[in-house]
Design an enzyme around this catalytic site. Sequence first.
Site, PDB file in Angstrom:
ATOM      1  CE  LYS A  46      -1.672   0.714   4.975  1.00 25.86           C
ATOM      2  NZ  LYS A  46      -1.688   0.697   5.872  1.00 25.86           N
ATOM      3  N   GLY A  54       1.200   3.916   1.933  1.00 26.97           N
ATOM      4  CA  GLY A  54       1.157   4.405   3.467  1.00 26.97           C
ATOM      5  C   GLY A  54       1.589   6.126   3.242  1.00 26.97           C
ATOM      6  N   GLY A 101       4.720   6.022   3.515  1.00 27.84           N
ATOM      7  CA  GLY A 101       6.277   5.854   2.497  1.00 27.84           C
ATOM      8  C   GLY A 101       5.344   4.622   1.778  1.00 27.84           C
ATOM      9  CE  LYS A 159       8.209   3.540   7.039  1.00 32.36           C
ATOM     10  NZ  LYS A 159       6.836   3.950   7.974  1.00 32.36           N
ATOM     11  CG  ASP A 195      -1.241   6.548  11.839  1.00 35.10           C
ATOM     12  OD1 ASP A 195      -2.725   6.298  11.604  1.00 35.10           O
ATOM     13  OD2 ASP A 195      -0.720   5.928  11.026  1.00 35.10           O
TER      14      ASP A 195
END
Length: 910
Positions: free
Chosen positions: A533, A535, A538, A554, A656
């Site tokens: 994905k 993000g 990153g 990442k 988060d």
Amino acid sequence: MVDQRSVVSCAFLLVVVGLLFEPTFEQPSQPPMPLVSPAERAALLELRSSLGLRGKDWPIKADPCFIWKGVECRNGRVVGINISGFRRTRLGSRNPQFSVNALANITLLQSFNASSFLLPGSIPDWFGQQLMSLQVLDLTACSVIGAIPLSLGNSTNLTALYLSYNNLTGTIPASLSQLLGLSVVDLSQNRLTGSIPTSFGNLGNLSVLDISGNYLSGSISPGIGTLLKLQYLNLSNNMLSASIPPQLGDLGSLVDLDLSANLLAGSVPSDLRGLRNLQKMIVADNLLSGILPDNLFPTLTQLQVIVLRNNGFTGGLPNVLWSIPKLSLLDVSGNNFTGMLPNSSSNANATAAVFNISRNLFYGGLTPLLGRFSDIDISGNYFEGGVPGYVGTNASLGSNCLQNVKNQRTLKECSSFYADRGLAFDNFGQPESTQPPLVKPPGKSNKKVIILAAVLGGVGLIVLLVLFCVVLLLCLRKRGTTTQRGVDVGLATAGGSPPPPGAPINFSSVGDAFTYQQLLQATGEFNNANLLKNGHSGDLFRGVLENGIPVVIKRIDLCSIKKEAYLQELDFFSKVSHARFVPLLGHCLENENEKFLVYKSMPNGDLSNSLFKKTSTEDDSLQSLDWITRLKIALGGAEGLSYLHHECNPPYVHRDVQASSILLDDKFEVRLGSLSDVCSQEGDTHQSRITRLLRLPQSSEHGASGSPTAVCAYDVYCFGKVLLELVTGKLGISASSDTNVKELLDQILPYISIYDKELVTKIVDPSLIVDEDLLEEVWAMAVVARSCLNPKPSRRPLMRYILKALENPLKVVREDSSGSARLRTASSRGSWNAAVFGSWRSSSEVVVIPGASTMKGEGASGLKHSGTSGSQGSGPTNGGGEHSSSRRRHSRDICPEPSGVHDVEKPDQD
Ligand SMILES: *[C@@H]1O[C@H](CO)[C@@H](O)[C@H](O)[C@H]1NC(C)=O
Ligand SMILES: *[C@@H]1O[C@H](CO)[C@@H](O)[C@H](O)[C@H]1NC(C)=O
Ligand SMILES: *[C@@H]1O[C@H](CO)[C@@H](O)[C@H](O)[C@H]1NC(C)=O
Ligand SMILES: *[C@@H]1O[C@H](CO)[C@@H](O)[C@H](O)[C@H]1NC(C)=O
Ligand SMILES: *[C@@H]1O[C@H](CO)[C@@H](O)[C@H](O)[C@H]1NC(C)=O
Ligand SMILES: *[C@@H]1O[C@H](CO)[C@@H](O)[C@H](O)[C@H]1NC(C)=O
Ligand SMILES: *[C@@H]1O[C@H](CO)[C@@H](O)[C@H](O)[C@H]1NC(C)=O
Ligand SMILES: *[C@@H]1O[C@H](CO)[C@@H](O)[C@H](O)[C@H]1NC(C)=O
């Protein structure tokens, strides 16, 4: 039977010899009859010769019904043969065989006992077809080989089958489950393979099932849970895998449970709390893990023996263990249990003779609890302090951190253990100056700060303010730019501030340094097929290292993503190592504009993609996580956040928290991820106060950078949304923006009331299968979720209370005794969540947080733990000011009402 037999033979002798003894024997109800069936006489004689029995036991001329040892007759017919322990003639023992063909002609035989009599051969196939009246077959330790014949399933009158200690091979025939009258099945100590037939669930009269000591594999059939008369269940020493089926909890008659030495994994299901008659619980030497459910032991009041040795259990021992009245053996050695021993106070009633908690992660001081045991092994832990007199001289104390005891761990080991948990080590009672700087107590440096601040005085403050204005103007979009770095507060320093140039992170402490080439190889040159994905910190790629380890990498493009983000994350990992966070395996920083972080891959992904799983690739039906797993996930998340909020100093805020940040390992243990936004609360509190002072609209900063407010209460709010997802199954609550979610919350929250359980059924995830018991837990989680979602940050519970509540969810909704008092408190304070968490707040003196410490009280330092002799003097004596207030664990201090939060969190439900 024997008594009767010998009485009968006595009577016979008396008649024959004509001697008069005292008439002590009773007249049998039926006159003794000699053997009337010539066929049976012939069969007995044949048996006598085929087995090589001695004339001493079975004299050839005498009547078998009167004289022969172990032969039982009724109405002149043989109904029982017991040759158990007989010796053979010399000839007969030369070539012993399983030759019992003659038994087929003893048509009314009900019991055949040949235990310990050598019958090397297999059980004849005709047993099941010919011995139709057989009720008891005992071939224990007869050296029988071969398979258990399928035909045995036709011997429908069988009630007891003893075949243990032989060399039986093959599988357990499912046909045995046709024998509905069976009450004892003992197949232990053989070489049986295959799995336990699922049809065994039919054997409703079974009270003893022992299949221990074989090579059984596969999982334990949930059908075993239907054997409601079962009192003894032993499946130990096999190769059974998968998890313990929760259905075993239905065995309300079970007294003895032994599942040790298998390959069982997963956690102990809390359903086992249904085993109300259990006296022995033995699950040693498996691969079990997780936390012992708090609600497991309160109902198991008959327990005498608890053996959980050599598994992978974590968390604390439930306090209720100490009040099990008859406990005589507690062995939890060789796990990863942690926590401190409770003080043996009024509630401790266990009088276990044997107490073994060796090879775990227990810490803190020894307590009077130990005085109650005669045999103690606490070696291989991290206990500190002196050894009190009540600990006997024969106790095993090695490999701890105890004072004046031989064979203890090194100072380094002890210090780093305590430091890793944010606790102070008593340093073997030595003066603190010898402590390595690593564990410099926070209080010390803090004092320095206060003195420094005093010296700087007003001038310093103005300078500071001006500085801040400049900083704020320069980098309006950057967050976490305080200057906490200069203040060394030990291991858990501020993570919010990126290290200034010149004070680099010690990268060697945050995993391996990978080369760019290695990462290219691992990800197929960052092939799009491997992109998991994009993000906000990153792009995440799936990859496999050279050694075959699956990883997630990442890629941080510094042109589009701020440099601070990854440095901040590395900084976090360099300081915090805790099982609740995703393991960082390494990094690659060699490129100028691209940096890489390498994480361990989590087999079960994250909560947002594993709450519902497709059952197979073809059909679209979804399987959802069961409630136990959901509760475990909630607990794991709360543990991680509680660690950040309460055990790090200054507290970290995750910022988060959402379903996709909750990563799940192979056992669905939570490992929190998405750590690029983690920052220290203290730093940002500074900033927010100054922003407020300068009337800078913090919300605009928030809006621009997309980074939410750094207060613990914000994490709590987000966690509340995650809990709601677990309850309702409505994924997306935690991920969507607050305006979108408002509508959803408006729909859901009215159905959560601490006064009405039934209401919650309207919003519970329809794919959850919950019975009445579980529903109460679901309700409790919903109630906790709702209090987390309080629009007023100061009214939200602290993470540690949430953890406590989730550990014992029923306490949230039950507590009848104090119920009315709670309600009154609630209405007078107008705070609903005070009603829910009030009891923990007020009793926080006895709250033990797993992996943390006993809280001394609201105002005391959360990092210090009581009960250590050497620590009293070093407690931080905070005079006041910013730093001390951040260390105090008062809700208002931890979660000040920040300006700007109101536009993030506005649901209105109070
Ligand atoms: C079976 O025979 C043995 C040896 O004679 C004896 O010790 C035992 O008590 C008998 N058992 C039963 C159940 O009759
Ligand atoms: C059983 O009895 C029948 C006759 O009644 C006889 O023919 C047979 O040989 C006997 N079998 C054994 C094993 O003794
Ligand atoms: C068989 O005999 C042994 C030895 O006496 C005894 O211990 C055992 O209980 C007997 N088995 C049954 C089923 O009665
Ligand atoms: C089995 O047991 C029942 C009840 O005890 C009895 O009536 C029946 O005769 C037995 N069957 C055999 C084959 O002995
Ligand atoms: C089973 O067989 C093995 C070897 O074949 C032998 O060593 C062992 O003693 C036997 N066990 C029993 C209980 O008869
Ligand atoms: C059990 O008996 C039935 C009928 O007598 C027969 O058909 C079947 O084969 C037998 N089963 C076994 C396993 O011997
Ligand atoms: C305890 O945890 C450590 C670190 O996670 C692990 O290496 C170790 O195997 C665990 N011990 C047990 C007995 O599970
Ligand atoms: C502790 O034991 C005493 C006496 O055995 C009993 O009266 C008391 O109820 C027990 N207390 C608890 C908490 O079980």
